[in-house]
Design a protein around this motif. Structure first.
Motif, PDB file in Angstrom:
ATOM      1  N   LYS A  15      58.660  27.704  28.660  1.00  0.00           N
ATOM      2  CA  LYS A  15      59.182  26.536  28.660  1.00  0.00           C
ATOM      3  C   LYS A  15      58.011  25.669  27.537  1.00  0.00           C
ATOM      4  O   LYS A  15      58.495  24.940  26.771  1.00  0.00           O
ATOM      5  CB  LYS A  15      59.613  25.698  29.863  1.00  0.00           C
ATOM      6  CG  LYS A  15      60.578  26.207  30.689  1.00  0.00           C
ATOM      7  CD  LYS A  15      60.640  25.374  32.240  1.00  0.00           C
ATOM      8  CE  LYS A  15      61.466  25.977  32.858  1.00  0.00           C
ATOM      9  NZ  LYS A  15      61.221  25.786  34.431  1.00  0.00           N
ATOM     10  N   VAL A  16      56.948  25.994  27.878  1.00  0.00           N
ATOM     11  CA  VAL A  16      56.002  25.275  27.108  1.00  0.00           C
ATOM     12  C   VAL A  16      55.063  26.325  26.420  1.00  0.00           C
ATOM     13  O   VAL A  16      54.496  27.321  26.899  1.00  0.00           O
ATOM     14  CB  VAL A  16      54.830  24.416  27.762  1.00  0.00           C
ATOM     15  CG1 VAL A  16      53.999  23.625  27.149  1.00  0.00           C
ATOM     16  CG2 VAL A  16      55.623  23.736  28.965  1.00  0.00           C
ATOM     17  N   ILE A  17      54.746  25.860  25.105  1.00  0.00           N
ATOM     18  CA  ILE A  17      53.812  26.749  24.184  1.00  0.00           C
ATOM     19  C   ILE A  17      52.844  26.053  24.019  1.00  0.00           C
ATOM     20  O   ILE A  17      52.621  24.760  23.364  1.00  0.00           O
ATOM     21  CB  ILE A  17      54.657  27.336  22.887  1.00  0.00           C
ATOM     22  CG1 ILE A  17      55.799  28.073  23.181  1.00  0.00           C
ATOM     23  CG2 ILE A  17      53.705  27.822  21.894  1.00  0.00           C
ATOM     24  CD1 ILE A  17      56.579  28.270  21.745  1.00  0.00           C
ATOM     25  N   GLY A  18      51.609  26.385  24.239  1.00  0.00           N
ATOM     26  CA  GLY A  18      50.492  25.626  24.486  1.00  0.00           C
ATOM     27  C   GLY A  18      49.632  26.122  23.302  1.00  0.00           C
ATOM     28  O   GLY A  18      49.060  27.080  23.272  1.00  0.00           O
ATOM     29  N   LEU A  19      49.078  25.105  22.484  1.00  0.00           N
ATOM     30  CA  LEU A  19      48.282  25.372  21.134  1.00  0.00           C
ATOM     31  C   LEU A  19      46.979  25.046  21.575  1.00  0.00           C
ATOM     32  O   LEU A  19      46.401  23.866  21.543  1.00  0.00           O
ATOM     33  CB  LEU A  19      48.767  24.516  20.223  1.00  0.00           C
ATOM     34  CG  LEU A  19      50.280  24.576  19.654  1.00  0.00           C
ATOM     35  CD1 LEU A  19      50.534  23.788  18.317  1.00  0.00           C
ATOM     36  CD2 LEU A  19      50.517  26.186  19.136  1.00  0.00           C
TER      37      LEU A  19
END
Length: 288
Positions: free
Chosen positions: A105-109
């Protein structure tokens, strides 16, 4: 001999107020613990409970990913994977495809600067802004967003300790900053606000004590608790950590932006007492 005071306001490591703490150090603005934990907490509150990381492969990225992952797993979320890249990567296509394929659900950079900008731009080219996955940047500044433009940056989530357009006080400071020679209307970033706020707090302590010796000034700085015009409700802890709120923002769509640098929408606020590592967990030798 006079001891020097070290004012850290654009320094990512949380060790400065942890195992490497010093009686002469004051640290303002986010650190890796705060960045990792508050970003994870703010996203999980919004239902972002499974994650995939794009992480720059050195201490900064690794530290942020480790802090965020620790928070996510401790609070019932899942880390589905992580793709590492070297500093100065221009092509994020295969990494973004892996992130997409993970269905997180979340792509963390967990990167910064040009790496974050390149990743966000390319995610936009893949249409990921409109997809089901939310992209969140751990370390991005308003000058990065300005350089990218809202068309590329829209929809990106980020955490920051300061935004120039939060209230009357931040706007008054930003206006003075933008009018300085060579600024050409540029708005200050969180780090620039941190340099200003920490310097002012230091000078106030010097004036109060009539001395610039760190042995006298830093303990005086640590007595401050109250409202800072740029960072809101702050306190300066015994370990040298300045605590202040941290905000989750979403970058506006071009149509939502009404004037120059009108870039962020405030989604939620992490209060000062939750935004930084608890003092007893840092391993600072000043804490008995």
């Amino acid at each position: 001999s006079t001891k020097m005071t070290f004012l850290a306001s654009s320094t990512a490591t949380s060790d400065l107020t942890g195992k490497d703490c010093s009686p002469n150090t004051i640290q303002w603005v986010n650190d890796a613990w705060a960045t990792g934990n508050t970003t994870a907490a703010a996203m999980m509150q919004r239902g972002g409970d499974d994650w995939y990381f794009l992480t720059v492969n050195y201490a900064l990225g690794q530290g942020i990913e480790a802090e965020a992952s620790n928070y996510i797993t401790k609070n019932g979320g899942k880390v589905l994977g992580s793709a590492k890249h070297p500093l100065g990567t221009s092509d994020f296509a295969s990494l973004l495809l892996q992130a997409q394929g993970s269905k997180a659900k979340v792509i963390g950079l967990a990167n910064a600067g040009a790496d974050t900008i390149n990743a966000v731009k390319q995610a936009g080219e893949f249409g990921m802004q409109d997809g089901p996955q939310k992209l969140v940047a751990f370390l991005i500044f308003i000058n990065d967003v300005h350089g990218m433009g809202l068309k590329a940056a829209q929809g990106l989530l980020l955490t920051e300790s300061f935004y120039w357009d939060l209230d009357e006080d931040t706007r008054a400071f930003a206006k003075r900053f933008a009018q300085r020679p060579g600024m050409n209307g540029k708005m200050p970033s969180g780090n620039q606000a941190g340099v200003y706020a920490s310097t002012l707090a230091y000078l106030n302590a010097v004036a109060a004590k009539g001395s610039d010796d760190a042995g006298v000034v830093v303990p005086q700085m640590k007595t401050f608790k109250g409202k800072d015009k740029l960072f809101g409700d702050i306190a300066i802890r015994a370990d040298g950590r300045v605590t202040h709120p941290i905000y989750l923002f979403e970058i506006k769509k071009p149509a939502e932006s009404k004037y120059p640098y009108d870039y962020y929408k405030l989604l939620s606020t992490v209060p000062a007492d939750k935004a930084f590592r608890p003092i007893e967990q840092g391993g600072c030798s000043l804490i008995k």
